[in-house]
Scaffold this active site. Structure first.
Site, PDB file in Angstrom:
ATOM      1  N   GLY A  83      41.208 -12.946   5.937  1.00 11.03           N
ATOM      2  CA  GLY A  83      41.512 -13.688   4.810  1.00 11.03           C
ATOM      3  C   GLY A  83      42.888 -13.746   4.216  1.00 11.03           C
ATOM      4  N   THR A  84      43.285 -15.080   3.955  1.00  8.87           N
ATOM      5  CA  THR A  84      44.497 -15.211   3.458  1.00  8.87           C
ATOM      6  C   THR A  84      44.563 -16.599   2.699  1.00  8.87           C
ATOM      7  OG1 THR A  84      46.791 -15.721   4.423  1.00  8.87           O
ATOM      8  CG2 THR A  84      45.089 -16.585   5.393  1.00  8.87           C
ATOM      9  N   THR A  85      45.849 -16.813   2.000  1.00 12.72           N
ATOM     10  CA  THR A  85      46.124 -18.180   1.467  1.00 12.72           C
ATOM     11  C   THR A  85      47.535 -18.685   1.878  1.00 12.72           C
ATOM     12  OG1 THR A  85      44.684 -17.449  -0.391  1.00 12.72           O
ATOM     13  CG2 THR A  85      46.445 -19.466  -0.661  1.00 12.72           C
ATOM     14  N   LYS A 116      53.711 -13.929   6.906  1.00 14.76           N
ATOM     15  CA  LYS A 116      52.866 -15.211   7.313  1.00 14.76           C
ATOM     16  C   LYS A 116      53.590 -16.313   7.557  1.00 14.76           C
ATOM     17  CE  LYS A 116      49.104 -13.044   5.118  1.00 14.76           C
ATOM     18  NZ  LYS A 116      47.603 -13.189   4.435  1.00 14.76           N
TER      19      LYS A 116
END
Length: 296
Positions: A83-85, A116
């Site tokens: 999960g990430t944004t 990231k």
């Protein structure tokens, strides 16, 4: 005692002794055969990307490393939990790249300080979404390819060419279980450019992308407030607000908001802010707006 010649290599299946997988393998090849690994596979050679130590790596990956989308990993012993944004958008003042920094393994938060955004060169940036190892390895490999291009051609690689190199790499490993949803962005002689590349080899050009489990929340903010004629300050504020709202609603996103601004002079890191600090900052803004409405 000295030994000459290549040193013996122990297969990765030695780590599975006592497990169900090891028992199944022993039954398949016969107990006591002494065969630890196929003789044609040599692991640990420099300059190679390791693949599963089996006869048919592509089939093995398809059966054991399917994507989590659509429940295709339901039968797997090990599930790819991530999960990430991440987001990036073009505007009249350049490109804004904004990401969170949380790394998760299912419900477990592994790290709050993951970088990231990969700085490929002074004019080129890449983002990470999906498997951290896959994204980090292949985007750094892309940096090597871009540097080799500069040395051979004596000019900086274009964003389109860099994104194509990564897409070609992804296409060559299609079906091998990679998990990547990345953006490659930067400034070249054609101006600001933004591309999306994933592990299927898909390559899309656009003005705005958001990738990760929190991307739907980020898109909601971006679609509402995005304008091409924004000032740099407005664009920076939009980038940080979109990440904040995604981290507020998505449990798999959080940590720090790292934000970069790309111009014709190259990229520049604007800030690295804890999303918890932004929560209280924006809460005060909400209170002021509510009080102003009540007063009017």
């Amino acid at each position: 005692m000295m030994h000459f010649g290549p040193s013996p290599v122990i297969g990765a299946d030695i780590l599975d002794i006592g497990t169900r997988k090891a028992q199944q393998e022993q039954q398949h090849r016969g107990v006591g055969s002494g065969a630890m690994r196929p003789p044609s596979l040599v692991l640990g050679e420099p300059g190679r990307f390791e693949i599963p130590n089996v006869a048919d790596p592509a089939h093995f990956c398809a059966q054991n490393f399917a994507s989590a989308s659509g429940g295709k990993d339901a039968g797997q012993v090990v599930k790819f939990a991530k999960g990430t944004t991440t987001l990036a958008f073009k505007f009249q003042g350049g490109i804004i790249v904004s990401v969170d920094s949380r790394s998760t393994m299912g419900a477990y938060i592994a790290s709050q300080t993951v970088k990231k955004i990969i700085e490929i060169n002074p004019f080129l940036l890449g983002t990470m979404a999906g498997g951290a190892a896959d994204c980090s390895f292949w985007e750094r490999n892309l940096g090597m390819q871009c540097r080799l291009y500069e040395l051979r051609n004596r000019k900086r690689i274009t964003v389109a060419a860099a994104s194509k190199l990564l897409a070609n790499t992804m296409n060559s490993y299609k079906g091998y279980g990679l998990s990547m949803g990345t953006m490659v962005t930067g400034w070249d002689e054609t101006g600001p450019q933004l591309y999306y590349i994933d592990d299927d080899g898909t390559r899309l050009k656009g003005n705005m992308f958001s990738v990760g489990s929190g991307s739907t929340y980020a898109y909601g903010v971006l679609d509402t407030y995005y304008r091409n004629d924004m000032t740099v300050e407005e664009a920076i504020d939009l980038g940080r607000r979109a990440i904040y709202h995604a981290t507020h609603r998505d449990a798999y996103s959080g940590g720090l908001n790292n934000l970069y601004h790309v111009t014709k002079e190259g990229w520049k890191k604007i800030h690295s802010i804890d999303v918890n600090d932004m929560h209280y900052e924006f809460a005060e803004d909400k209170e002021r707006i509510a009080e102003a409405r009540m007063a009017s």
